[in-house]
Write a protein that holds these residues in place. Structure first.
Motif, short mmCIF file in Angstrom:
data_model
loop_
_atom_site.label_atom_id
_atom_site.label_comp_id
_atom_site.label_asym_id
_atom_site.label_seq_id
_atom_site.Cartn_x
_atom_site.Cartn_y
_atom_site.Cartn_z
N LYS A 1 -26.37 115.34 -9.93
CA LYS A 1 -25.99 115.46 -11.33
C LYS A 1 -25.60 116.91 -11.65
CE LYS A 1 -28.24 113.02 -14.56
NZ LYS A 1 -29.29 112.67 -15.55
N LEU A 2 -26.36 117.88 -11.12
CA LEU A 2 -26.04 119.28 -11.31
C LEU A 2 -24.70 119.63 -10.68
CD1 LEU A 2 -27.07 122.00 -12.40
CD2 LEU A 2 -28.11 122.39 -10.17
N TYR B 1 -21.92 118.24 -12.89
CA TYR B 1 -21.74 119.08 -14.08
C TYR B 1 -21.03 120.38 -13.73
CZ TYR B 1 -24.75 116.06 -16.92
OH TYR B 1 -25.27 115.01 -17.61
N ALA C 1 -17.36 119.60 -13.15
CA ALA C 1 -16.68 119.32 -14.41
C ALA C 1 -16.43 120.61 -15.19
CB ALA C 1 -17.50 118.35 -15.25
N PHE C 2 -17.40 121.53 -15.18
CA PHE C 2 -17.24 122.81 -15.86
C PHE C 2 -16.12 123.63 -15.21
CE2 PHE C 2 -18.37 127.31 -16.53
CZ PHE C 2 -18.31 127.34 -17.91
#
Length: 194
Positions: free
Chosen positions: A18-19, A22, A25-26
């Motif tokens: 999940k990290l 993220y 995506a960032f």
């Protein structure tokens, strides 16, 4: 105990995934923002340099041999800067020519200055035009008798556009305008600039 350790490992792996999603995506979002910023704000364009209006202060035109004219003009020119940084320009000269022959009849000085970001700077210049350089065999007498005098003006304005006090890029603007001086009404009309 083993199943609790496996569940704990599985939860840690899911958190890491999940990290990672993220962070990815960032990074993609930042790339898109930088790309849009560089294509719009950081794109440096040439400013525009144009004659807005010209008023006649004094006009003398004589059809005797040799034909003669002496005209004092007040011209308003504009430096339009469409960039997100200011444009500092150097001194330049606007040259006025008679007809299509390109015979110089006068020059106007535009002092150095600065056009703010995304704005237009208007400058007033005075110029005195006379027919001293026009040869006697030209069509000047016919034009004075018709009441219209065809003039052109041209100039090149050079300077630097500065973005965020970091990026400086040399840019220039060229102006070519044609106009008619109505000798009867003492007005300049049909100003067409490229």
């Amino acid at each position: 105990m083993e199943s609790a350790a496996e569940v704990s490992k599985e939860l840690k792996r899911k958190k890491r995934m999940k990290l990672l999603v993220y962070a990815l995506a960032f990074a993609i979002f930042q790339t898109i923002v930088i790309l849009v910023f560089s294509l719009t704000v950081m794109r440096i364009k040439n400013p525009k340099f144009r004659v807005l209006s010209i008023t006649v202060e004094d006009l003398q035109a004589v059809t005797t041999n040799p034909p003669y004219f002496n005209i004092k003009l007040n011209a308003q020119v504009a430096v339009k800067n469409t960039n997100f940084g200011h444009f500092k320009f150097q001194n330049t000269t606007i040259s006025f020519d008679y007809g299509g022959a390109g015979v110089g009849v006068g020059d106007a000085l535009v002092a150095r200055g600065r056009s703010k970001a995304r704005s237009t700077k208007k400058i007033n210049v005075n110029v005195e035009l006379n027919s001293n350089n026009i040869p006697n065999n030209s069509s000047l007498q016919r034009e004075i008798e018709s009441g219209y005098l065809a003039l052109t003006c041209h100039s090149k304005l050079s300077g630097k556009v500065q973005l965020m006090k970091l990026i400086k890029k040399k840019k220039s603007a060229e102006m070519r305008c044609a106009m008619l001086v109505n000798l009867l009404t003492k007005a300049v009309q049909d100003i067409k600039c490229q």
